[in-house]
Each structure stands twice: as structure tokens, then as C-alpha cells.
Enzyme design. Structure first.
Site, short mmCIF file in Angstrom:
data_model
loop_
_atom_site.label_atom_id
_atom_site.label_comp_id
_atom_site.label_asym_id
_atom_site.label_seq_id
_atom_site.Cartn_x
_atom_site.Cartn_y
_atom_site.Cartn_z
N CYS A 1 0.84 -1.20 0.00
CA CYS A 1 0.00 0.00 0.00
C CYS A 1 0.87 1.25 0.00
CB CYS A 1 -1.00 -0.04 1.16
SG CYS A 1 -2.34 1.15 0.96
N HIS B 1 -3.81 -4.69 0.24
CA HIS B 1 -3.38 -5.22 1.54
C HIS B 1 -3.43 -6.75 1.51
CE1 HIS B 1 -2.99 -1.52 3.86
NE2 HIS B 1 -3.95 -1.06 3.07
N GLU C 1 -2.42 -8.73 3.64
CA GLU C 1 -2.74 -9.23 4.99
C GLU C 1 -4.24 -9.18 5.29
OE1 GLU C 1 -1.55 -6.33 4.25
OE2 GLU C 1 -2.20 -4.78 5.66
#
Lengths: 250, 206
Positions: free
Chosen positions: B79, B186, B188
């Protein structure tokens, strides 16, 4: 192409997931961490955690529970309930939230929305709005639906967007827990009033209701009852929407 | 072991958890010396380009990340972390970025809502399909990743665009060159697709 979002919601009171009707008659729906893990495994697009006893009881959001939920999931995680200040939001984000939802505190002090957006970015700020139809008006309710504000629903949404909210979580109290479908007129009016995403909440009782809300302009659909109790799984919801031609994750 | 640079942005723990979920080890590091010792480096990021560069510089982490990239070790950005790899950004035009990748960062020019938030379909480019980090993740298909951003990489040479998303026009969603790679989304927060991408980075030997 953005996928339409299917968002299970955990209303949490006293450490348990609960779900009511019109915000009342709450019944138990399990352990928040277990439910969060299940929804993550089923491919939920996001998870919303609302500490629904926080505002009425003047308690801070249950941060330890937020941390434990955050540690079990790999999807965006919104936390609301009891966030009254930038510091509260910072604590929720440090506990693992990706976004914070504000409702009562935003009505009491609209500048909170701008301060949150300035501190963390608009994408972090979810404006949660509970409305009830009263005498031909869309009345904004706060304090867990217990207190009327005098604000008009659509006007308030537009103000929230201009204050810097990144998205609107719009709950129809009239439909909450009833399973009779989302308030589609409300969603259409909301989608026309703001350019930020509107998440539909309140009333989902079957998979066609999800599609109706998306047709009415919702960017995502939040549901609790159908996923908690009524046997519709998230994979079924995705398969249904995909078959109807909506862009959803595989 | 992946060194995840913690320079005061939120939610770095979720990056560590996602790397661990893919079966690899990661540790949070806050100082330049730890970055210099790391065999691979991941720079996460949420927030403002100018503030992030100032935070990095205050701890000497900007030079440490540049050194890691210059030494040929694998370096990944997430990001805002990816955006910092470019020469600069419209978000803070007077602040120089790390200059690890060719290009600039600009704001979405669209009538659609900004920030661009949500699960966006990402497709590998011709150069991406043969990239070791992407090959295992994309195979022959596109994948959905969770994006939250108002700015995106821009004016990259074609070969540095490894995958694109589309939001009122294509934008680079994964970019890279040599031993440097980054994702605008993202991983994650992107469930299996993201965990797979981080695992591929952990195995990458550029």
C-alpha cells in the site's frame, strides 16, 4: 471491478454475540471469536463488530475482545460502539481494527467525524446511522436506538459524507431482525444523496434480499440473523449473487 | 525471516500474522540496523506519504531500506509502503520518495468514489505472469485483493507493471523491478490470495 461486499455483523453485548428485533429482545448467538473465525473461513468480505452495550452503558469498546477477534481473521475489520474520541479510535485501531464506526458520538459532536478522518484517513471512518420511520420522516436514532435526535436521515447522511466519513453503515431499525428485507426506499434515497459507499443493514431474511439491496444502490450488504441462525452460509450467498450476475469474490 | 518495518503505522501486526499463516517467519523491526541485517524486508504502510517519509527518515530507515534494495535483497512494499518506493507522490509533491522504482504516485482521477475501497479483481500482466512471486498466486486466473487507497502508481514503464486493477481505468496494482516488488492492496487483509502472495515473497530468490 470491485466485488460487492457481504458483511456479517457481530453485535456484541457482555462478551457474547447477540441479535435482536428492532434492537430489542436480544438472544445469544455465540462466542465472538468463534463466530469471527467461522465467517473468515467461509469467505466473508469484511467483518463488523459492534459493541452494542457500549454507548448505553457508557463503557469503552471491549478492546481485549477486539484484539482476540482481529487475531483470528484476515479480512477488513470494523469496530464500533463506544468510540467517542480520536483516542478511542486509535485504541481500537491498535487493537487490530482497520476501520472504526461512530454513531451516537458523531451526532453529539459532528466534528468528531472530521477529526477521525484527519487523523486516520476517510477510509478508516465508517459513519453508522440508525434510522426509524416516524410520521413520514426518516428519524435518526442514537444511543442504541433509544433516543431520537430530530435529525433527518438523508440530510444527516449528506452531512456525514461532507465531514469526511469514508462509508455509511445504514441500519433500518424498522427492519432490524425482522427478516422482511432491507428498506429499499431508504437505500435508494441514501445512494442518491451521497457518493461514498452505503452498506445496507437491517432486514435481510433471505438471499434475494441481498440482491435487492445491491439493486437499490448499496455497495455492500450487512447481515446478522441469516448468517447466525437461518442456515444461509456465506458461500451460498456468494453463489446466489454470482448466479444473478453480481460481481462477488469466488 | 522477513523484517517487517514498523515505523509508526497501524496494523503491522496483521502483516506478521499473514506471513506466519503462510508458514514463514517475520519479525517487527524499528531500527535501521535491524533492516540492514535482515535478509528480506517488507515495508507496510497506511497514512500520508509525507508523514511516512518523515517517520522513516527520522529513524534512518529510509537509507536502510535503500541499502537493502541496492544490495539485491528482496524488498516488498504494501500500500503506502509501495508508493514510497517511487520518486514521489502528488500527496506530498515536495517530499522525495525512496526512488527504488521508476514512476510517480498520483490521485485517482475519476468521478467514482475516492478512496477506492474494496475487493478489486487484479490480473497479472505479461511480465507479471512470469514473475516468481506472482506465478504461484495468479496461475491462469485473476484474483481479488482488498484495496484501500486514494493514490496509485502511475507512469511506470510497462515491464514494471506486474498486475493491474481497474477503477474507471486500469491502474498498477502490483509493481516491481529486479529485487523490489510491491502491492497497492493489503495482502494481509486478502485472505488466501494475500497469504499466498506473502508466502511467495518469503520464498523469492531474485
Amino acid at each position: 471491478m470491485l466485488a460487492r461486499r457481504i458483511i456479517p455483523c457481530l453485535d456484541v453485548a457482555d462478551g457474547r454475540v447477540v441479535k435482536g428485533i428492532h434492537f430489542e429482545s436480544l438472544r445469544d448467538a455465540g462466542d465472538p471469536v468463534e463466530q469471527a473465525a467461522r465467517y473468515d473461513a467461509e469467505g466473508a468480505d469484511e467483518l463488523v463488530f459492534l459493541d452494542i452495550s457500549a454507548s448505553p452503558d457508557a463503557r469503552r469498546t471491549t478492546l481485549d475482545m477486539v484484539s482476540r477477534v482481529a487475531e483470528t481473521i484476515f479480512i477488513p475489520f470494523t469496530v464500533g460502539g463506544g468510540i467517542r474520541a480520536v483516542a478511542d479510535a486509535g485504541a481500537a485501531l491498535r487493537a487490530g481494527a482497520d476501520k472504526v464506526a461512530v454513531n451516537t458520538a458523531a451526532v453529539r459532536d459532528p466534528s468528531l467525524v472530521s477529526r477521525l478522518a484527519d487523523s486516520f484517513g476517510s477510509q478508516c471512518v465508517v459513519a453508522a446511522v440508525d434510522v426509524r420511520r416516524t410520521g413520514g420522516r426518516l428519524a435518526v436514532m442514537i444511543n442504541g436506538g433509544r433516543e431520537a435526535t430530530g435529525l433527518d436521515g438523508i440530510g444527516w447522511l449528506a452531512e456525514l459524507a461532507s465531514l469526511g466519513a469514508g462509508e455509511i453503515l445504514l441500519t433500518s431499525m424498522d427492519r432490524d431482525g425482522t427478516g422482511t428485507g432491507y428498506d429499499l426506499d431508504l437505500l435508494r434515497a441514501a445512494a442518491a444523496a451521497v457518493s461514498i459507499p452505503v452498506i445496507a443493514s437491517g432486514g435481510a431474511g433471505g438471499l434475494p434480499h441481498l440482491a435487492e439491496a445491491l439493486d437499490a444502490g448499496a455497495h455492500g450488504v450487512l447481515a446478522a440473523t441469516i448468517f447466525h441462525y437461518q442456515g444461509s452460509s456465506l458461500p451460498e450467498a456468494r453463489a446466489y449473487l454470482r448466479a444473478q450476475g453480481y460481481p462477488v469474490r469466488p | 525471516m522477513i523484517a517487517v518495518v514498523d515505523y509508526g503505522v497501524n496494523n503491522v501486526k496483521s502483516v506478521v500474522r499473514a506471513i506466519e499463516a503462510g508458514g514463514h517467519a517475520a519479525t517487527l523491526v524499528t531500527d535501521a540496523e535491524s533492516v540492514r541485517r535482515a535478509d528480506r524486508v517488507l515495508l507496510p504502510g497506511v497514512g500520508h506519504f509525507g508523514q511516512a517519509m518523515r517517520n522513516l527518515a527520522a529513524a534512518g530507515l529510509d537509507d536502510a531500506v535503500r541499502d537493502a534494495a541496492a544490495s539485491g535483497r528482496p524488498v516488498m512494499g504494501i500500500c503506502l509502503g509501495l508508493q514510497l518506493f517511487f520518486a514521489g507522490s502528488d500527496e506530498a509533491p515536495d517530499t522525495a520518495g525512496l526512488g527504488l522504482l521508476p514512476g510517480w504516485v498520483r490521485r485517482f482521477e475519476t468521478s467514482l468514489p475516492v478512496p477506492h475501497v474494496g475487493w478489486a479483481e487484479v490480473s497479472a500482466s505479461a511480465s507479471g505472469r512470469t514473475h516468481p512471486v506472482l506465478a504461484a498466486v495468479f496461475q491462469d486466473t485473476s484474483r481479488f485483493f482488498y484495496h484501500v487507497h486514494s493514490f496509485h502508481p502511475h507512469a511506470l514503464p510497462d515491464e514494471a507493471v506486474l498486475a493491474t486493477g481497474d477503477y474507471d481505468g486500469p491502474f498498477p496494482s502490483i509493481a516491481g523491478r529486479d529485487n523490489v516488488i510491491g502491492a497497492q492492496f493489503h495482502p494481509e487483509k486478502s485472505q488466501r490470495a494475500g497469504i499466498d502472495l506473502l508466502a511467495a515473497f518469503a520464498r523469492w530468490r531474485p
